[in-house]
Design a protein around this motif. Structure first.
Motif, PDB file in Angstrom:
ATOM      1  N   LEU A  88       1.130  -0.895  -0.230  1.00 42.78           N
ATOM      2  CA  LEU A  88       0.135   0.345  -0.665  1.00 42.78           C
ATOM      3  C   LEU A  88       0.909   1.555  -0.293  1.00 42.78           C
ATOM      4  CD1 LEU A  88      -2.558  -0.649   2.495  1.00 42.78           C
ATOM      5  CD2 LEU A  88      -3.381  -1.271  -0.027  1.00 42.78           C
ATOM      6  N   GLY A  89       1.532   0.948   0.855  1.00 43.95           N
ATOM      7  CA  GLY A  89       2.490   2.163   0.351  1.00 43.95           C
ATOM      8  C   GLY A  89       3.219   2.558  -0.361  1.00 43.95           C
ATOM      9  N   ALA A  90       4.259   1.535  -1.292  1.00 40.56           N
ATOM     10  CA  ALA A  90       4.722   1.589  -2.089  1.00 40.56           C
ATOM     11  C   ALA A  90       3.399   1.958  -3.243  1.00 40.56           C
ATOM     12  CB  ALA A  90       5.470   0.478  -2.870  1.00 40.56           C
ATOM     13  N   SER A  91       2.013   1.756  -3.511  1.00 38.26           N
ATOM     14  CA  SER A  91       1.079   2.498  -4.535  1.00 38.26           C
ATOM     15  C   SER A  91       0.922   3.036  -3.904  1.00 38.26           C
ATOM     16  CB  SER A  91      -0.399   1.099  -3.895  1.00 38.26           C
ATOM     17  OG  SER A  91       0.655  -0.281  -4.940  1.00 38.26           O
ATOM     18  N   LEU A  92       0.713   3.465  -2.926  1.00 35.54           N
ATOM     19  CA  LEU A  92       0.324   5.533  -3.083  1.00 35.54           C
ATOM     20  C   LEU A  92       1.783   6.089  -3.250  1.00 35.54           C
ATOM     21  CD1 LEU A  92      -1.048   7.201  -0.923  1.00 35.54           C
ATOM     22  CD2 LEU A  92      -0.202   7.246   1.035  1.00 35.54           C
ATOM     23  N   LEU A  93       2.914   5.790  -2.789  1.00 37.42           N
ATOM     24  CA  LEU A  93       4.365   7.190  -3.424  1.00 37.42           C
ATOM     25  C   LEU A  93       3.919   6.695  -5.279  1.00 37.42           C
ATOM     26  CD1 LEU A  93       6.755   5.600  -0.758  1.00 37.42           C
ATOM     27  CD2 LEU A  93       5.122   8.041  -1.111  1.00 37.42           C
ATOM     28  N   ALA A  94       3.489   5.614  -6.058  1.00 32.55           N
ATOM     29  CA  ALA A  94       3.314   5.551  -6.870  1.00 32.55           C
ATOM     30  C   ALA A  94       2.138   6.267  -7.566  1.00 32.55           C
ATOM     31  CB  ALA A  94       3.182   4.018  -8.135  1.00 32.55           C
ATOM     32  N   LEU A 143       5.110  17.002  -3.209  1.00 28.69           N
ATOM     33  CA  LEU A 143       6.476  16.614  -2.261  1.00 28.69           C
ATOM     34  C   LEU A 143       6.624  16.592  -1.084  1.00 28.69           C
ATOM     35  CD1 LEU A 143       9.832  16.058  -3.320  1.00 28.69           C
ATOM     36  CD2 LEU A 143      10.062  18.573  -2.513  1.00 28.69           C
ATOM     37  N   LEU A 144       5.718  17.150   0.021  1.00 30.82           N
ATOM     38  CA  LEU A 144       5.713  16.983   1.052  1.00 30.82           C
ATOM     39  C   LEU A 144       4.751  16.153   1.119  1.00 30.82           C
ATOM     40  CD1 LEU A 144       5.202  20.879   1.902  1.00 30.82           C
ATOM     41  CD2 LEU A 144       7.245  19.533   2.599  1.00 30.82           C
ATOM     42  N   LEU A 145       3.732  15.565   1.447  1.00 32.77           N
ATOM     43  CA  LEU A 145       3.227  14.691   1.071  1.00 32.77           C
ATOM     44  C   LEU A 145       3.679  13.566   1.089  1.00 32.77           C
ATOM     45  CD1 LEU A 145       0.401  13.886   2.005  1.00 32.77           C
ATOM     46  CD2 LEU A 145      -0.253  13.967  -0.575  1.00 32.77           C
ATOM     47  N   THR A 146       4.505  13.058   0.099  1.00 30.85           N
ATOM     48  CA  THR A 146       5.564  12.094  -0.555  1.00 30.85           C
ATOM     49  C   THR A 146       6.493  12.432   1.258  1.00 30.85           C
ATOM     50  OG1 THR A 146       5.523  12.222  -2.789  1.00 30.85           O
ATOM     51  CG2 THR A 146       7.270  11.123  -1.880  1.00 30.85           C
ATOM     52  N   PHE A 147       6.795  12.941   1.302  1.00 34.98           N
ATOM     53  CA  PHE A 147       7.977  12.693   2.369  1.00 34.98           C
ATOM     54  C   PHE A 147       7.445  12.449   4.108  1.00 34.98           C
ATOM     55  CE2 PHE A 147      10.568  15.702   0.221  1.00 34.98           C
ATOM     56  CZ  PHE A 147      12.216  14.665   0.070  1.00 34.98           C
ATOM     57  N   GLN A 148       5.811  13.147   3.838  1.00 33.20           N
ATOM     58  CA  GLN A 148       5.104  12.847   5.144  1.00 33.20           C
ATOM     59  C   GLN A 148       4.729  10.952   4.729  1.00 33.20           C
ATOM     60  OE1 GLN A 148       1.924  15.331   5.589  1.00 33.20           O
ATOM     61  NE2 GLN A 148       3.288  16.085   6.016  1.00 33.20           N
ATOM     62  N   LEU A 180       6.251   8.597   3.207  1.00 33.21           N
ATOM     63  CA  LEU A 180       7.569   7.828   3.470  1.00 33.21           C
ATOM     64  C   LEU A 180       7.917   7.542   4.934  1.00 33.21           C
ATOM     65  CD1 LEU A 180      10.200   9.240   0.524  1.00 33.21           C
ATOM     66  CD2 LEU A 180       9.039   6.592   0.326  1.00 33.21           C
ATOM     67  N   PHE A 181       7.688   8.458   5.824  1.00 32.91           N
ATOM     68  CA  PHE A 181       8.020   8.683   7.287  1.00 32.91           C
ATOM     69  C   PHE A 181       6.533   7.630   8.172  1.00 32.91           C
ATOM     70  CE2 PHE A 181       7.015  10.216  11.206  1.00 32.91           C
ATOM     71  CZ  PHE A 181       8.010  10.037  11.856  1.00 32.91           C
TER      72      PHE A 181
END
Length: 336
Positions: free
Chosen positions: A26-32, A299-304, A306-307
């Protein structure tokens, strides 16, 4: 032996391991999906902006030399598939005579009102209007029975009703150098077509009256449509072109390219004596500014994201290790 212990350990904590796998997927799908989601939202925003923009802002007005009917080839090359329709327009205002000759031989005297004849010509008029009575104007000067020169014109149906002008009536400029003979009554095929530039009053087909422009004097504005050649030969006028664009083909992906093409075309046409006016360049610039801000937020949402993903992975891994200390010790002993 060690792989059996590892498999036993894996199946013993199967639910926890599956949960860990689901979180990672799910994390990978969200980031993609975040970049595609941002582009999709930006595209929808651009489409809504262009759809709600006034007609004259999302299309092009091109002004040039009144004696030239030809446009540079750069326009078709630059606009490519965006250009949907183009119409050449000539427009001129003439102070008219207050005396209108009726078809029955009588005269309608509008004095002391001031009469303004709003004269228009459109190319391919037969493709844009419906003839209700009579016919469209023909080219050339004609002579009536009294030997006076006249040119043919048509009037809009609403203008005819409001002004009382009918087939066979004649109007003339105050100078009396020629007359305009009404040979037809027409109406636009599609009053809402963008080619009419969002004009709710349908000015080329209407008549309007301004009350008391000076004490006790009104002003009648009567619109008539004449042949383009009549405008060129007899009437002082301005000429321009309306270029209707297919704004649905302007997307988030090609918007920067469209803006660059329009800016380049604007610069090139100015060298040839033409002026290109459009708010589409500004609308796309606004979109690009909004997209840049959205990308920063993304970009900020991506870092969040990932965190959060790494935090959950760390918590689950720590829980897994603490809950399986005995299995890990046994495995380590076997390996040694």
């Amino acid at each position: 032996m060690s792989w059996k212990i590892a498999l036993r350990h894996l199946f013993r904590n199967l639910r926890l391991n599956l949960l860990l796998l689901v979180i990672m997927v799910l994390g990978a799908s969200l980031l993609a999906s975040l970049p595609m989601l941002a582009i999709t939202i930006a595209g929808e925003s651009l489409s809504l902006t262009l759809e709600s923009a006034p007609v004259h802002e999302r299309n092009i007005l091109l002004q040039g030399k009144s004696w030239s009917d030809e446009l540079p080839d750069d326009i078709g090359q630059s606009l490519d598939v965006l250009q949907q329709e183009m119409i050449a327009i000539r427009e001129g205002d003439v102070i008219g005579s207050p005396l209108i000759s009726k078809s029955d031989g009588n005269q309608l005297n509008l004095y002391p009102a001031t009469v303004i004849l709003n004269l228009w010509s459109f190319d391919h008029l037969d493709e844009r209007v419906r003839v209700l009575q009579g016919r469209l104007p023909e080219l050339g000067q004609k002579m009536n029975a009294e030997g006076s020169a006249y040119y043919e014109a048509v009037i809009g149906s609403q203008a005819s009703l409001r002004s009382g002008l009918e087939l066979g009536d004649e109007v003339a400029p105050a100078t009396g150098t020629y007359r305009l003979y009404i040979v037809g009554i027409v109406e636009p095929l599609d009053p809402n077509a963008e080619i009419w530039w969002g004009d709710r009053q349908m000015t080329p087909f209407s008549v309007w009256r301004r009350i008391h422009i000076s004490p006790d004097i009104d002003e009648w504005n009567i619109s008539l449509l004449v042949h383009p050649q009549t405008m060129r030969s007899r009437i002082y006028h301005s000429q321009y072109w309306r270029l209707i664009l297919d704004h649905e083909k302007v997307t988030a992906l090609n918007a920067p390219i469209v803006r660059q093409s329009l800016v380049g075309l604007q610069s090139k046409l100015s060298e040839d004596g033409f002026t290109l006016s459009t708010e589409l360049i500004y609308l796309i610039e606004q979109f690009e500014d909004s997209l840049s801000l959205a990308q920063v937020s993304l970009l900020l949402l991506t870092f969040q994201s990932l965190f959060v993903v790494f935090y959950l992975l760390g918590m689950l891994a720590n829980f897994l290790v603490e809950g399986s200390q005995m299995e890990l010790a046994t495995l380590s002993g076997c390996l040694l």
